[in-house]
Design an enzyme around this catalytic site. Structure first.
Site, PDB file in Angstrom:
ATOM      1  N   ASN A 428       0.835  -1.193   0.000  1.00 18.64           N
ATOM      2  CA  ASN A 428       0.000   0.000   0.000  1.00 18.64           C
ATOM      3  C   ASN A 428       0.876   1.251   0.000  1.00 18.64           C
ATOM      4  O   ASN A 428       1.575   1.529   0.985  1.00 18.64           O
ATOM      5  CB  ASN A 428      -0.918   0.028   1.224  1.00 18.64           C
ATOM      6  CG  ASN A 428      -1.743   1.298   1.287  1.00 18.64           C
ATOM      7  OD1 ASN A 428      -2.720   1.444   0.563  1.00 18.64           O
ATOM      8  ND2 ASN A 428      -1.330   2.254   2.123  1.00 18.64           N
ATOM      9  N   GLU A 429       0.883   1.975  -1.127  1.00 16.39           N
ATOM     10  CA  GLU A 429       1.422   3.324  -1.292  1.00 16.39           C
ATOM     11  C   GLU A 429       2.935   3.428  -1.218  1.00 16.39           C
ATOM     12  O   GLU A 429       3.466   4.557  -1.254  1.00 16.39           O
ATOM     13  CB  GLU A 429       0.772   4.302  -0.292  1.00 16.39           C
ATOM     14  CG  GLU A 429      -0.724   4.448  -0.498  1.00 16.39           C
ATOM     15  CD  GLU A 429      -1.367   5.575   0.277  1.00 16.39           C
ATOM     16  OE1 GLU A 429      -2.501   5.954  -0.043  1.00 16.39           O
ATOM     17  OE2 GLU A 429      -0.702   6.081   1.211  1.00 16.39           O
ATOM     18  N   ASN A 430       3.671   2.317  -1.162  1.00 17.78           N
ATOM     19  CA  ASN A 430       5.116   2.438  -1.011  1.00 17.78           C
ATOM     20  C   ASN A 430       5.821   2.783  -2.316  1.00 17.78           C
ATOM     21  O   ASN A 430       6.822   3.520  -2.312  1.00 17.78           O
ATOM     22  CB  ASN A 430       5.694   1.145  -0.431  1.00 17.78           C
ATOM     23  CG  ASN A 430       5.217   0.905   0.987  1.00 17.78           C
ATOM     24  OD1 ASN A 430       4.722   1.812   1.648  1.00 17.78           O
ATOM     25  ND2 ASN A 430       5.337  -0.320   1.469  1.00 17.78           N
ATOM     26  N   GLY A 433       5.135   6.332  -2.581  1.00 19.50           N
ATOM     27  CA  GLY A 433       5.928   7.059  -1.602  1.00 19.50           C
ATOM     28  C   GLY A 433       7.362   7.269  -2.041  1.00 19.50           C
ATOM     29  O   GLY A 433       7.951   8.339  -1.827  1.00 19.50           O
ATOM     30  N   SER A 474      -0.602  -0.690  -4.685  1.00 21.21           N
ATOM     31  CA  SER A 474      -1.769   0.178  -4.806  1.00 21.21           C
ATOM     32  C   SER A 474      -1.398   1.513  -4.193  1.00 21.21           C
ATOM     33  O   SER A 474      -1.153   1.575  -2.983  1.00 21.21           O
ATOM     34  CB  SER A 474      -2.979  -0.439  -4.099  1.00 21.21           C
ATOM     35  OG  SER A 474      -4.121   0.357  -4.233  1.00 21.21           O
TER      36      SER A 474
END
Length: 821
Positions: A428-430, A433, A474
């Site tokens: 999730n979002e890494n 990021g 994601s």
């Protein structure tokens, strides 16, 4: 046959020189709560008062053999001690001798304790100490939160999140058991379930473990499904059995068909027959070991083909292209050992009741209990399973790398029997990021998780579960050729709107698949009263602020309200109502727009279904299980048939009527369009006979004779069809000339127990977004409707359960609606 004893009783927890009774499964917090030694962390600001618990080490003890767990040991060759889940860094000893150590909450552990007994000790280090030791070895990595969850394989949201408390747990959070067995046992079964030309195939890849005495003993494995049986001789430690099932019934997501499930049974026996001679099937009780699961037959594809809009992301189930109607799932309790199968069923049934067909298990939580996936199989809820990485740069060095691989291998195999599981997701979002959150310069070449998401995890899935797709993250655009959160490619997280803009900005683009977006609101009023007893409630009262974990959360709530309504001053009830309205409208705005753009947009996954404690958050079901108005709104916008009015796509002030039909049958629609004045008089009326084909969207421009003038504060458009309603108001609510709302109510008892009533509301004026908050009538009361808009002369019937003895005055006090600015 294997003999199993669950170790639930007889445990003690050491606390300041005393021994407390402990329950397994459980954790330190649940045991301390049961003993009255800590306050409930969910109430008031008690979270701060129990922070010390997560920073201490803790020891559990049990005298193994004292309660009969070893009574049958002499009849077997081997005795194993099995921990299904240890949270997290633990050292285990028996009779003064160390059995081993652990450092991963998301794995199970097995120790050979044959012929041994005595005091069993499970010593848990503080998760903070374990994380500090790993960080010292791997070096620092950036993180969006000031807690060290990326250095320990533990539920990340134990360390707090922008919707969760910091409650850092330790303990045996899943069952512990003793197993006695002889000759051989089944260690792993991988069922590869496929369908071709109407015939199903179950291919069981079976791994075994043998005792020293059974090392060379011939074995036979038998398997059965749907009346089809097969057997195979086992000479080593692995065997494959194939069952072909003709004319299988397909498993479908809810709304597309039924969910037939097939029982698969595998048994392992000794094979003492002479070579070449077939023996009769042994009786079930003679089996050395047994494995049973339910499977479902369906085909599954994730279409990520490039097209004129970019790169798609469309689920195709049994050949049917699906617009996903999803929600994100977080752990349903920050103390996950408290989540029972019954609680899973309640929460997932609430999802199904809202016409949801996919639940995404978010990467900062846990791989849920088998009961979760069993219920999803039954309800037709597709499951998107994140691997457990979220919002942080994760070191790829040892000891973490080996733990990550072992964890992935175990959970892929554990969960792959479930037909509801439709995709594995790396994080999730890494990936996002790394590109946008200033990680790249900070890392200066250090590992951060890319090797997991683009290397290790897809390799594990391809090896163990080739029947399912894998996506690296994601959001993720499919490759580094595009920005990771590019709306035109792959999955997209829409957070700029909540963070900085008005919710109408959801209409600014058409992502290919929206896997996160959402808007906050407080929990139900009864939940706030339970959680903040005695507090004089206000948006900025101490308890309310403590139960608002998002950065500038209240500021964003207030700005969301102010863009559309006058912000109430000193009226908490009104503020509470308007934040609920804005949450429901915001999410509906996004979904209606994106559904109207199917098949370019192929799904939405709302953040979020549930909460892990009582908190102001993006959830549709609050921390005590009460439904917010958002839940009712999801039921409307996720229904097979959606009627909506959308801004035109030609760049003018035009408005389009949209019929989104996700059903299997054509929608023969009789649509009534009415141009109304704010004072309730009719300006124009038009009827249309339309047909929306199955699984398609019909769009047409609203004829100008029923369209309100751009910027008008005195006209609005109403579209009605088959009990569905859509409104177009040209200006924001605070600019519109709403009349003072007037309505009458009547209360009618349903049945003889007076526990259920119908609240009948009759409107004399336009009544916009009428809401009955049932928990204001009685704490556990429920209503069958959320926000409702009535025109003058219209009537609605709201059924309320759990309202015994409530009179008209009590019910009127629970009713709210939009008022003039």
């Amino acid at each position: 046959m294997k003999d199993v004893t669950q170790l639930t009783e007889g445990w003690s927890l050491s606390h300041d020189g005393a021994q407390l009774d402990a329950r397994v499964p459980g954790c330190v917090h649940t045991d301390l709560l049961a003993a009255g030694l800590i306050p409930d962390p969910f109430l008031g600001t008690n979270e701060n008062d129990i922070a010390w618990v997560g920073r201490r080490s803790w020891t559990y003890t049990h005298t193994l053999g004292a309660t009969g767990e070893l009574a049958t040991a002499q009849a077997h060759e081997r005795t194993d001690l099995v921990f299904e889940g240890l949270d997290t860094a633990a050292r285990i000893s028996l009779g003064g001798q160390e059995l081993g150590s652990t450092r991963n909450m998301h794995r199970s552990y097995r120790f050979d304790v044959t012929g041994r007994s005595g005091e069993l000790r499970v010593e848990f280090a503080s998760a903070y100490d374990e994380a500090a030791a790993v960080r010292a070895s791997t070096g620092e990595r950036p993180n969006v939160y000031p807690e060290p969850f990326q250095y320990i394989r533990k539920m990340a949201c134990s360390f707090g999140w922008d919707w969760g408390p910091t409650v850092v747990t330790a303990g045996m959070w899943r069952p512990v058991r003793v197993e006695h067995w002889s000759t051989a046992r089944i260690t792993r079964v991988r069922p590869l379930v496929t369908v071709h030309d109407g015939a199903g195939r179950v291919e069981l890849r079976v791994d075994l473990e043998r005792t020293a005495q059974g090392a060379d003993r011939p074995l036979v494995a038998r398997a059965a499904v749907a009346g089809i049986e097969t057997r195979a001789h086992v000479r080593g430690d692995a065997v494959t059995l194939v069952l072909d099932v003709p004319d299988v019934q397909l498993w479908w997501p809810r709304g597309y068909g039924e969910q037939p499930l097939y029982d698969v049974e595998l048994t392992l026996h000794t094979d003492d027959a002479p070579t070449g001679r077939t023996t009769p099937a042994p009786a079930p009780e003679s089996a050395l070991d047994t494995w049973r699961r339910r499977v479902g037959f369906r085909t599954l594809e994730l279409d990520q083909s490039p097209d004129e809009h970019g790169t798609g992301f469309t689920f195709v189930v049994n050949g049917e292209r699906v617009f996903v109607r999803g929600v994100n799932w977080i752990p349903d309790d920050v103390l996950p050992s408290r989540i029972t199968p019954e609680r899973y069923r309640t929460r997932l049934t609430q999802a199904a009741d809202a016409n949801i067909d996919l639940v995404r298990i978010w990467g900062g939580g846990i791989y849920e209990d088998d009961a979760f996936y069993d219920i999803c199989d039954e309800l037709g809820l597709m499951v998107w399973q994140d691997f457990l990485f979220a919002c942080s740069a994760y070191p790829e060095e040892q000891p973490l790398r080996g733990e990550v691989e072992a964890e992935a291998r175990e959970n892929v195999v554990r969960l792959m029997p479930h037909p509801s599981l439709v995709v594995w997701n790396g994080n999730n979002e890494n990936l996002w990021g790394f590109r946008d959150w200033e990680w790249e310069d900070t890392l200066a070449g250090d590992s951060w998780g890319e090797g997991y998401y683009l290397g290790l995890l897809p390799r594990v899935v391809a090896e163990l579960d080739p029947t399912r797709p894998y996506t690296a993250g994601s959001p993720w655009s499919g490759s580094w050729d595009h920005h990771p959160n590019d709306p035109d490619h792959g999955t997209y997280h829409s957070w700029e709107v909540w963070n900085r803009q008005d919710y109408t900005e959801y209409r600014a683009d058409v992502p290919r698949f929206v896997s996160e977006f959402g808007w906050q609101a407080p929990p139900a009023m009864a939940t706030l009263r339970d959680t903040l007893p005695g507090e004089d409630l206000a948006p900025d009262s101490p308890g309310m602020l403590h139960h608002q974990k998002a950065e500038d959360g209240n500021g964003k709530l207030n700005r969301g309200v102010e863009r559309h309504f006058a912000l109430p001053q000193g009226d908490f009830d009104r503020w509470h109502y308007l934040t609920q309205v804005v949450q429901a409208r915001a999410v509906a705005t996004g979904i209606e727009h994106w559904r109207a753009n199917w098949p370019r947009c192929a799904g939405t996954i709302v953040w979020q279904l549930n909460d892990c404690w009582p908190v102001s958050s993006w959830s549709a079901v609050d921390g005590e299980g009460r439904l917010k108005p958002l839940h009712h709104e999801l039921r409307r916008v996720y229904a097979d048939r959606l009627l909506t009015l959308q801004p035109g796509t030609d760049g003018t002030d035009s408005t389009e009527l949209v019929l989104a039909n996700q059903g299997a049958e054509a929608w023969e629609a009789s649509v009534t369009l009415r141009l109304m004045h704010a004072d309730g008089t009719l300006a124009a009326r038009l009827s249309l006979e339309l047909t929306a084909p199955p699984r398609e969207v019909l769009r047409l421009a609203v004829p100008p004779e029923v369209l309100p003038a751009a910027g008008s504060a005195k006209e609005y458009l109403v579209a009605d069809c088959d009990g569905l309603r859509a409104l177009h108001v040209p200006v924001r609510d605070r600019e519109f000339g709403y009349p003072e709302p007037r309505y009458d109510i009547a209360v009618e008892t349903v049945g003889s127990d007076r526990n259920t009533v119908d609240v009948v509301v009759s409107a004399q004026t336009l009544v916009r977004d009428l809401l009955l908050q049932p928990d204001r009538i009685a704490p556990r009361a429920t209503a069958d409707r959320g926000l409702i808009t009535l025109l003058p002369g219209e009537q609605v019937r709201i059924r309320v359960h759990g309202a015994q003895g409530a009179g008209a005055n009590t019910i009127r006090a629970a009713l709210f609606c939009v008022e003039p600015a």
